[in-house]
Design a protein around this motif. Structure first.
Motif, PDB file in Angstrom:
ATOM      1  N   ASP A   1      43.991  59.058  65.427  1.00 39.49           N
ATOM      2  CA  ASP A   1      44.555  60.340  64.981  1.00 39.49           C
ATOM      3  C   ASP A   1      46.073  60.366  65.142  1.00 39.49           C
ATOM      4  OD1 ASP A   1      42.356  61.743  64.013  1.00 39.49           O
ATOM      5  OD2 ASP A   1      41.709  62.333  66.013  1.00 39.49           O
TER       6      ASP A   1
ATOM      7  N   TRP B   1      45.565  62.647  56.533  1.00 37.24           N
ATOM      8  CA  TRP B   1      46.281  62.300  57.764  1.00 37.24           C
ATOM      9  C   TRP B   1      47.789  62.333  57.527  1.00 37.24           C
ATOM     10  CZ3 TRP B   1      49.723  58.499  59.283  1.00 37.24           C
ATOM     11  CH2 TRP B   1      49.983  58.450  60.669  1.00 37.24           C
TER      12      TRP B   1
ATOM     13  N   ASN C   1      48.887  65.843  57.414  1.00 33.77           N
ATOM     14  CA  ASN C   1      48.824  66.382  58.769  1.00 33.77           C
ATOM     15  C   ASN C   1      50.065  66.026  59.576  1.00 33.77           C
ATOM     16  OD1 ASN C   1      47.825  65.587  61.814  1.00 33.77           O
ATOM     17  ND2 ASN C   1      46.931  67.511  61.121  1.00 33.77           N
ATOM     18  N   LYS C   2      50.659  64.875  59.275  1.00 40.26           N
ATOM     19  CA  LYS C   2      51.868  64.434  59.963  1.00 40.26           C
ATOM     20  C   LYS C   2      53.141  64.846  59.227  1.00 40.26           C
ATOM     21  CE  LYS C   2      49.471  62.476  63.155  1.00 40.26           C
ATOM     22  NZ  LYS C   2      49.401  63.096  64.497  1.00 40.26           N
TER      23      LYS C   2
ATOM     24  N   GLU D   1      48.147  72.764  57.589  1.00 41.77           N
ATOM     25  CA  GLU D   1      47.583  71.816  58.540  1.00 41.77           C
ATOM     26  C   GLU D   1      48.319  71.866  59.872  1.00 41.77           C
ATOM     27  OE1 GLU D   1      44.988  69.013  59.956  1.00 41.77           O
ATOM     28  OE2 GLU D   1      44.908  69.951  57.983  1.00 41.77           O
ATOM     29  N   GLN D   2      49.629  71.906  59.817  1.00 41.86           N
ATOM     30  CA  GLN D   2      50.417  71.862  61.037  1.00 41.86           C
ATOM     31  C   GLN D   2      50.426  73.194  61.781  1.00 41.86           C
ATOM     32  OE1 GLN D   2      54.222  70.336  59.769  1.00 41.86           O
ATOM     33  NE2 GLN D   2      53.274  68.525  58.875  1.00 41.86           N
TER      34      GLN D   2
ATOM     35  N   SER E   1      44.184  71.115  67.385  1.00 42.55           N
ATOM     36  CA  SER E   1      44.497  69.738  67.029  1.00 42.55           C
ATOM     37  C   SER E   1      44.793  68.891  68.266  1.00 42.55           C
ATOM     38  CB  SER E   1      45.709  69.700  66.094  1.00 42.55           C
ATOM     39  OG  SER E   1      46.828  70.307  66.710  1.00 42.55           O
TER      40      SER E   1
ATOM     41  N   THR F   1      41.396  67.672  60.725  1.00 40.85           N
ATOM     42  CA  THR F   1      42.040  66.366  60.563  1.00 40.85           C
ATOM     43  C   THR F   1      42.722  65.885  61.830  1.00 40.85           C
ATOM     44  OG1 THR F   1      42.434  66.906  58.239  1.00 40.85           O
ATOM     45  CG2 THR F   1      43.673  65.067  59.160  1.00 40.85           C
ATOM     46  N   GLY F   2      43.420  66.784  62.540  1.00 43.34           N
ATOM     47  CA  GLY F   2      44.186  66.387  63.711  1.00 43.34           C
ATOM     48  C   GLY F   2      43.358  65.799  64.835  1.00 43.34           C
TER      49      GLY F   2
END
Length: 462
Positions: free
Chosen positions: A77, A200, A203-204, A234-235, A240, A374-375
């Motif tokens: 992750d 992913w 997410n980043k 997402e963030q 997470s 996702t996290g």
């Protein structure tokens, strides 16, 4: 968070290739965890192993899977699916080669532990990568294919081990271990060049890389603003962190995934690792011929997965897992009759258990990937794998001792009790996730519906 271009994409050549590449890991897992059961016969004779030595060697990989899943799920992750996707296969190649030259019990235990760590890492890596690439309506079936590959690998191990033993005798056990290195190298080559998961990357905050990844894999150019919106959603998610797996609803989901997984594989791993010895206890074949019996059981496990692959996407996850566990208890309870049972009854019960186990088997990796965001998706898959291996390692270590001291009948009844626990947990906690996006399945109950899909449509129209 969801990306409509992925969720609603038609099944393509890319999806099929990715499925085969991801399935290579479980295939190797089944092969490496099963070939040791065949090789142990020759190893024990040549190296004068005690029952305790055999138990340690058989259980070492499962302990390694516990450590690998617990640690490398979280690493995946953080560092990404793509990098870990090939590193763990390289470890399988190296560990299998070194096993050929081992001469002491502690060396085999250490190498089996190392192989187990790589296997444990591959479970959350490959399953999260595939789950984040495949369309919603195909997700349950394609994730289930990975489990089917495990059984194919196990069957291949018994057949290849049988052939080697017939040709060269039990002294070919080192060649049996070496065969794992060859297969691992082939799968490693197949995996090279796989694109990173767009979910992913988003997410980043790496939206430009996500755009390139989708373009490379699906041939579609997604507006960068659409991915920026997805990244913001997402963030902004609070859940997470690793500790979130052990709080509130996610704690229940973590326990559900881990316990039902454990109750599924504890009897099954014991059957695979010591399949020849178990069949011999029932009088079904002696020596090398019992390996063909184990291969037949593996084939039946594959057949049990086939209808389950269709049902999880047609009638739903919950009814499949609840009814399957209920039916799995019956043949194990009958086998509690012990060695006095007619061979026809023994074979029928083993086949029935294998067929009924298809439901929870194909959901072992589907549920962890659908119930968490996702996290922490790979982390959750790794934790579920680790929980399952507590029981699997204990069962594998204790099974030969149980066969020796309690007998085959009592041992099978213990397996029936473990399976019954799996039914209770599934009945109480199994959720229905069929046909929903990963954003919807991983959301907490009562949470607002993820708006990304609606925004995707608006952005595409503009």
């Amino acid at each position: 968070m969801s990306i409509r271009a992925i969720d609603e994409a038609p099944l393509s050549r890319f999806h099929r290739k990715l499925t085969w590449a991801c399935a290579g890991g479980p295939f190797l897992d089944g092969y490496l965890l099963s070939i040791i059961g065949v090789a142990l016969v020759g190893m024990s004779n040549e190296l004068h192993l005690s029952t305790g030595d055999e138990s340690l060697i058989g259980a070492a990989a499962l302990v390694g899977i516990f450590v690998g899943g617990l640690f490398f799920g979280a690493v995946t992750d953080k560092l990404g699916r793509e990098a870990m996707y090939t590193i763990d296969l390289a470890v399988l190649v190296g560990g299998s080669i070194l096993s050929v030259f081992a001469t002491e019990t502690w060396q085999f235990v250490a190498l089996r532990f190392l192989l187990g760590m790589a296997i444990g890492a591959d479970y959350p890596i490959a399953t999260s990568l595939l789950a984040e690439w495949v369309p919603n309506r195909h997700r349950g079936r394609l994730l289930g294919v990975l489990i089917l590959a495990w059984y194919v690998g196990a069957a291949a191990a018994y057949v290849i081990g049988y052939a080697m033993a017939e040709i060269g005798g039990s002294g070919t056990w080192r060649w049996m271990l070496a065969s794992g290195a060859v297969l691992s190298a082939v799968i490693l080559l197949l995996r090279i060049g796989t694109p990173e998961s767009p979910l992913w990357l988003v997410n980043k905050g790496r939206t430009a890389d996500a755009q390139k990844s989708i373009q490379k894999a699906l041939g579609r150019t997604i507006p960068i603003q659409q991915l920026v919106v997805a990244a913001a959603e997402e963030q902004s998610a609070e859940h997470s962190r690793f500790r979130d797996l052990f709080q509130g609803v996610y704690l229940r989901r973590t326990l559900f995934c881990g316990i039902f997984y454990m109750c599924q594989i504890t009897p099954m791993f014991a059957l695979y690792t010591f399949g020849p010895a178990i069949l011999g206890s029932f009088g079904l074949g002696e020596g090398n011929s019992s390996n063909l019996g184990s291969a037949l059981i593996s084939v039946v496990f594959v057949l049990g997965c086939v209808p389950a692959l269709r049902m999880v996407d047609r009638i739903g996850r919950r009814p499949v897992i609840v009814w399957s566990f209920a039916l799995m208890v019956v043949p194990l309870a009958v086998l509690g009759g012990g060695s006095a049972l007619p061979i026809a009854v023994v074979v029928t019960c083993f086949c029935a258990y294998a067929l009924f186990s298809g439901g929870p088997t194909v959901l072992e990796w589907t549920y962890p990937n659908e119930l968490f965001p996702t996290g922490i998706r790979a982390t959750a898959g790794g934790v579920a794998t680790s929980i399952s291996r507590i029981g699997a390692a204990a069962g594998t270590y204790l099974l030969p001792i149980s066969l020796d001291r309690l007998g085959i009948g009592t041992t099978m009844l213990i397996g029936a009790g473990i399976t019954l626990v799996g039914w209770v947990v599934s009945f109480l906690w199994a959720e229905e996730t069929r046909g929903r996006t990963l954003a919807e399945t991983s959301a907490l109950p009562g949470a607002a519906r993820p708006a990304t899909a609606d925004r995707d449509r608006d952005l595409e129209r503009s």
